[in-house]
Enzyme design. Structure first.
Site, PDB file in Angstrom:
ATOM      1  N   HIS A  43       0.804  -1.225   0.000  1.00  0.00           N
ATOM      2  CA  HIS A  43       0.000   0.000   0.000  1.00  0.00           C
ATOM      3  C   HIS A  43       0.837   1.276   0.000  1.00  0.00           C
ATOM      4  CE1 HIS A  43      -3.699  -2.188   0.235  1.00  0.00           C
ATOM      5  NE2 HIS A  43      -3.310  -2.827   1.336  1.00  0.00           N
ATOM      6  N   ARG A  45       7.209  -5.517   3.340  1.00  0.00           N
ATOM      7  CA  ARG A  45       5.852  -6.052   3.167  1.00  0.00           C
ATOM      8  C   ARG A  45       5.636  -6.082   1.656  1.00  0.00           C
ATOM      9  NH1 ARG A  45       0.004  -5.146   4.305  1.00  0.00           N
ATOM     10  NH2 ARG A  45       0.251  -2.928   4.002  1.00  0.00           N
ATOM     11  N   GLU A  63      -5.176 -11.916   7.680  1.00  0.00           N
ATOM     12  CA  GLU A  63      -5.981 -10.694   7.640  1.00  0.00           C
ATOM     13  C   GLU A  63      -7.340 -10.904   6.969  1.00  0.00           C
ATOM     14  OE1 GLU A  63      -3.794  -7.521   5.681  1.00  0.00           O
ATOM     15  OE2 GLU A  63      -3.027  -8.835   4.139  1.00  0.00           O
ATOM     16  N   ASP A  86      -7.620  -5.047   7.516  1.00  0.00           N
ATOM     17  CA  ASP A  86      -8.319  -5.980   6.631  1.00  0.00           C
ATOM     18  C   ASP A  86      -9.066  -7.038   7.435  1.00  0.00           C
ATOM     19  OD1 ASP A  86      -7.977  -5.202   3.902  1.00  0.00           O
ATOM     20  OD2 ASP A  86      -5.853  -5.634   4.109  1.00  0.00           O
TER      21      ASP A  86
HETATM   22  C1  3PY Z   1      -3.906  -4.333   7.571  1.00  0.00           C
HETATM   23  O1  3PY Z   1      -4.108  -3.877   8.703  1.00  0.00           O
HETATM   24  O2  3PY Z   1      -4.773  -4.863   6.865  1.00  0.00           O
HETATM   25  C2  3PY Z   1      -2.575  -4.244   7.011  1.00  0.00           C
HETATM   26  O3  3PY Z   1      -2.316  -4.819   5.973  1.00  0.00           O
HETATM   27  C3  3PY Z   1      -1.566  -3.391   7.679  1.00  0.00           C
HETATM   28  O4  3PY Z   1      -1.236  -2.339   6.847  1.00  0.00           O
HETATM   29 MG    MG Z   2      -3.961  -5.530   4.910  1.00  0.00          MG
END
Ligand code: 3PY
Ligand code: MG
Length: 257
Positions: A47, A72, A151, A177
């Site tokens: 992101h 990441r 997530e 997420d």
């Molecule tokens: C989330 O919280 O979904 C993440 O990927 C952290 O950026």
């Molecule tokens: Mg995420």
């Protein structure tokens, strides 16, 4: 030459490991961030606005400062995972790992045989490690840590099986997420009740499989909450937030003048 930062040894020690989370593409930002009193620096290539040509000097600057570079990844793609490690990252966090098969593919991309199938040729990583090629081959699987992001509800339902993936080093919760899928799109709730209950399950699965429990926190209150759930590998603050907090504090301090 200085040996590669031993992240595994550091994560084996008690206490939290807190790192900054960069979204902006800049070698200078990476160099400055690596000198903050935190334990490591993460480049958010999913992101954040950081592409691979941006990441190369950033990882070099972090390594030069003696800190571990964490990436990441944009996605659980073997090419992207291998590229980040070849550039000298000590750790890769892969987003949206929703099944044991996806976790196995992640490990396959990140670890050399016999654990995985990582392809040889990362001369940047080799040089940064200060090791000979045979030494690097012998140590790389230990020196490069691999985290699977949990997530989604789908991942949560299979978290025990994902955590049991041979060669995986840690689980990393993306609470935004996760809360979005738990609420079927109704809310981003990093410390909501359902999110914290789900995170307890992830933390337990990680610890019972000998893995490190990590999560994206982002501020002091969330860090404290997640530490209380047993998470130790925490994204502490995002670059843009650090700037905004600093600016808000500056204005607050001169308010009465
Ligand atoms: C989330 O919280 O979904 C993440 O990927 C952290 O950026
Ligand atoms: Mg995420």
């Amino acid at each position: 030459m200085q040996a590669h930062y031993d992240l595994k040894a550091r994560l084996g020690k008690p206490g939290p490991f807190l790192f900054s989370w960069l979204t902006m593409p800049s070698g200078e930002l990476a160099a400055q961030s690596a000198r903050l009193p935190l334990d490591g620096v993460c480049l958010d290539m999913q992101h954040g606005m950081i592409g691979f040509p941006d990441a190369v000097p950033m990882i070099a600057a972090i390594n030069a400062a003696g800190r571990p570079a964490i990436v990441r990844a944009l996605w659980n793609d073997p090419g992207l995972i291998g590229q980040s490690l070849d550039a000298g990252a000590a750790c890769v966090i892969a987003p949206m790992i929703n099944s044991p098969a996806q976790a196995q593919a992640l490990v396959k991309a990140a670890k050399y045989p016999p654990i995985g199938g990582r392809s040889w040729g990362g001369y940047t990583a080799l040089q940064a490690s200060g090791l000979t090629a045979p030494e690097y081959l012998a140590q790389a699987n230990r020196l490069t840590q691999v985290f699977a992001m949990i997530e989604t509800v789908e991942a949560l339902d299979q978290v025990e099986q994902i955590a049991a993936t041979p060669g995986l080093d840690g689980l990393f919760v993306g609470p935004s997420d996760l809360s979005i899928t738990l609420s079927n799109g109704a809310a981003v709730a990093k410390t909501g009740e359902a999110t914290l209950a789900a995170m307890r399950k992830v933390s337990k699965a990680a610890r019972s499989n000998g893995l490190v429990a990590g999560a994206f926190a982002g501020n002091a209150d969330v860090i404290k909450t997640y530490l209380g759930l047993g998470f130790t590998f925490l994204a502490a603050a995002v670059d843009v937030d650090l700037m905004q907090w600093g600016c808000a504090r500056l204005l607050e301090e001169i308010k009465s003048v």
